[in-house]
Write a protein that holds these residues in place. Sequence first.
Motif, PDB file in Angstrom:
ATOM      1  N   ALA A 209       0.831  -1.205   0.000  1.00 26.87           N
ATOM      2  CA  ALA A 209       0.000   0.000   0.000  1.00 26.87           C
ATOM      3  C   ALA A 209       0.867   1.257   0.000  1.00 26.87           C
ATOM      4  O   ALA A 209       0.564   2.232  -0.700  1.00 26.87           O
ATOM      5  N   GLY A 210       1.943   1.242   0.787  1.00 25.35           N
ATOM      6  CA  GLY A 210       2.850   2.382   0.806  1.00 25.35           C
ATOM      7  C   GLY A 210       3.526   2.602  -0.528  1.00 25.35           C
ATOM      8  O   GLY A 210       3.655   3.741  -1.008  1.00 25.35           O
ATOM      9  N   ALA A 211       3.971   1.508  -1.155  1.00 23.31           N
ATOM     10  CA  ALA A 211       4.620   1.611  -2.463  1.00 23.31           C
ATOM     11  C   ALA A 211       3.659   2.170  -3.515  1.00 23.31           C
ATOM     12  O   ALA A 211       4.048   2.980  -4.363  1.00 23.31           O
ATOM     13  N   LEU A 212       2.400   1.746  -3.453  1.00 18.83           N
ATOM     14  CA  LEU A 212       1.408   2.246  -4.407  1.00 18.83           C
ATOM     15  C   LEU A 212       1.138   3.738  -4.210  1.00 18.83           C
ATOM     16  O   LEU A 212       0.906   4.468  -5.189  1.00 18.83           O
ATOM     17  N   GLU A 213       1.159   4.195  -2.968  1.00 21.62           N
ATOM     18  CA  GLU A 213       1.010   5.629  -2.719  1.00 21.62           C
ATOM     19  C   GLU A 213       2.122   6.414  -3.427  1.00 21.62           C
ATOM     20  O   GLU A 213       1.875   7.456  -4.037  1.00 21.62           O
ATOM     21  N   SER A 214       3.341   5.892  -3.336  1.00 17.57           N
ATOM     22  CA  SER A 214       4.466   6.567  -3.984  1.00 17.57           C
ATOM     23  C   SER A 214       4.377   6.458  -5.500  1.00 17.57           C
ATOM     24  O   SER A 214       4.700   7.412  -6.218  1.00 17.57           O
ATOM     25  N   LEU A 215       3.939   5.302  -6.013  1.00 15.12           N
ATOM     26  CA  LEU A 215       3.753   5.155  -7.455  1.00 15.12           C
ATOM     27  C   LEU A 215       2.756   6.198  -7.984  1.00 15.12           C
ATOM     28  O   LEU A 215       2.954   6.773  -9.061  1.00 15.12           O
ATOM     29  N   LEU A 216       1.699   6.433  -7.220  1.00 17.58           N
ATOM     30  CA  LEU A 216       0.711   7.430  -7.619  1.00 17.58           C
ATOM     31  C   LEU A 216       1.320   8.823  -7.608  1.00 17.58           C
ATOM     32  O   LEU A 216       1.154   9.595  -8.572  1.00 17.58           O
ATOM     33  N   ASP A 217       2.029   9.164  -6.538  1.00 17.85           N
ATOM     34  CA  ASP A 217       2.640  10.498  -6.444  1.00 17.85           C
ATOM     35  C   ASP A 217       3.624  10.732  -7.590  1.00 17.85           C
ATOM     36  O   ASP A 217       3.633  11.802  -8.206  1.00 17.85           O
ATOM     37  N   ILE A 218       4.459   9.742  -7.863  1.00 16.18           N
ATOM     38  CA  ILE A 218       5.463   9.867  -8.919  1.00 16.18           C
ATOM     39  C   ILE A 218       4.794  10.017 -10.283  1.00 16.18           C
ATOM     40  O   ILE A 218       5.210  10.829 -11.116  1.00 16.18           O
ATOM     41  N   SER A 219       3.732   9.242 -10.503  1.00 22.26           N
ATOM     42  CA  SER A 219       3.046   9.275 -11.795  1.00 22.26           C
ATOM     43  C   SER A 219       2.321  10.598 -12.015  1.00 22.26           C
ATOM     44  O   SER A 219       2.344  11.153 -13.120  1.00 22.26           O
ATOM     45  N   VAL A 220       1.664  11.106 -10.985  1.00 26.92           N
ATOM     46  CA  VAL A 220       0.976  12.401 -11.100  1.00 26.92           C
ATOM     47  C   VAL A 220       1.989  13.504 -11.376  1.00 26.92           C
ATOM     48  O   VAL A 220       1.773  14.380 -12.241  1.00 26.92           O
ATOM     49  N   ARG A 221       3.104  13.483 -10.649  1.00 24.90           N
ATOM     50  CA  ARG A 221       4.132  14.508 -10.846  1.00 24.90           C
ATOM     51  C   ARG A 221       4.702  14.450 -12.273  1.00 24.90           C
ATOM     52  O   ARG A 221       4.880  15.488 -12.920  1.00 24.90           O
ATOM     53  N   TYR A 222       4.968  13.248 -12.743  1.00 28.55           N
ATOM     54  CA  TYR A 222       5.516  13.094 -14.097  1.00 28.55           C
ATOM     55  C   TYR A 222       4.525  13.585 -15.150  1.00 28.55           C
ATOM     56  O   TYR A 222       4.912  14.254 -16.113  1.00 28.55           O
TER      57      TYR A 222
END
Length: 354
Positions: A209-222
């Motif tokens: 769940a934590g990794a997915l939160e970061s995947l979302l943040d990174i993807s939105v930023r990109y």
Amino acid sequence: MAESDNIVVETAEKIFADLADPQTINNDKKNSWQAPLWLALTEAGLPLSWVPDDLGGSGASLADGFALLNAAGRFAVAVPLAETMLAGWLLAQAKIASPEGEMTVLPASPKDRITLDADGALSGRCRGVPFAKGAKHLAVLAHGKDGVTVALVDASKGRIESGLNVGYDHSDTVTLDKVQPVTIKAAPKGFDQTTLMLMGGVARSLQIAGALESLLDISVRYSNERVAFEKKISKFQAVQHNLARLAGESAAALAAATSAADAIANAKSFDDEVYLEAASAKIRCAEAAEKGGAIAHQVHGAIGFTSEHILHRYSLRALAWRDDFGSESHWAVELGKLVANRGADELWPLVASR
């Protein structure tokens, strides 16, 4: 969240931010970051969070430890923090003091088993044991003629065959051949291998769940930085749709994982309610890891697949954590058996109460 939870998480996040920056780690080919990070975590008492003070640990609550694991997942931490926490927790169940240094648990799969011989020696072969290669001690759950026992074993006494999971972290095969433990005691009444698998599964669910939160943040930023056809790709409807799906997978994983963690933290035993919560969380988080990782890489396109980009640090580890302590297919089968044996009418009140 309680104040104590905030202190634990804030301490961990500061350490991770200072010493586990994903891009810095990604560029460090000599792994020189590992020793300073582990030292800082140890000095803060985090690896032994679930070990009582009188057994050599920090005496933090289960809720504190679960919050810590979620934070570790957000940084895709590639050190045996979760494994040492689980090992310390397992040893504490039998009132065995935890030693210093890295630890991991045996077995890490519901299909493997360690047996206790009549002379007190341990034997068995366990596959997919996370971070066994660098562990100083093993916390072992063993089965003997008198029931289930918990043992502390010097890792150098076992035979360890190196292996890697899809995230390129150690996932090793450990063989114990008549190994005498450092300490061994009977497990508490009702404690069995399923209990260990459920606890480990919830730990992995929180990390996913934590990794997915970061995947979302990174993807939105990109998506807000990448320009195609003279506009940011975040303006394209297809990309917006994918990001919405990724947000949904992340939210579902976090809800399932935290609900299971809450159930364990507030339960007196690993009863049917905990079983339902923990097994369901592992199934849902594993599914989210597969779907969420694919979406994140699709948003990034080719750049997300390169070794220089940090995206794979999260997506590959989330995929690797799916298999530890029972895959989603294993828990789906076990849940089906529980429903078939107990009946949906009997189990539904437990679900509804949540």
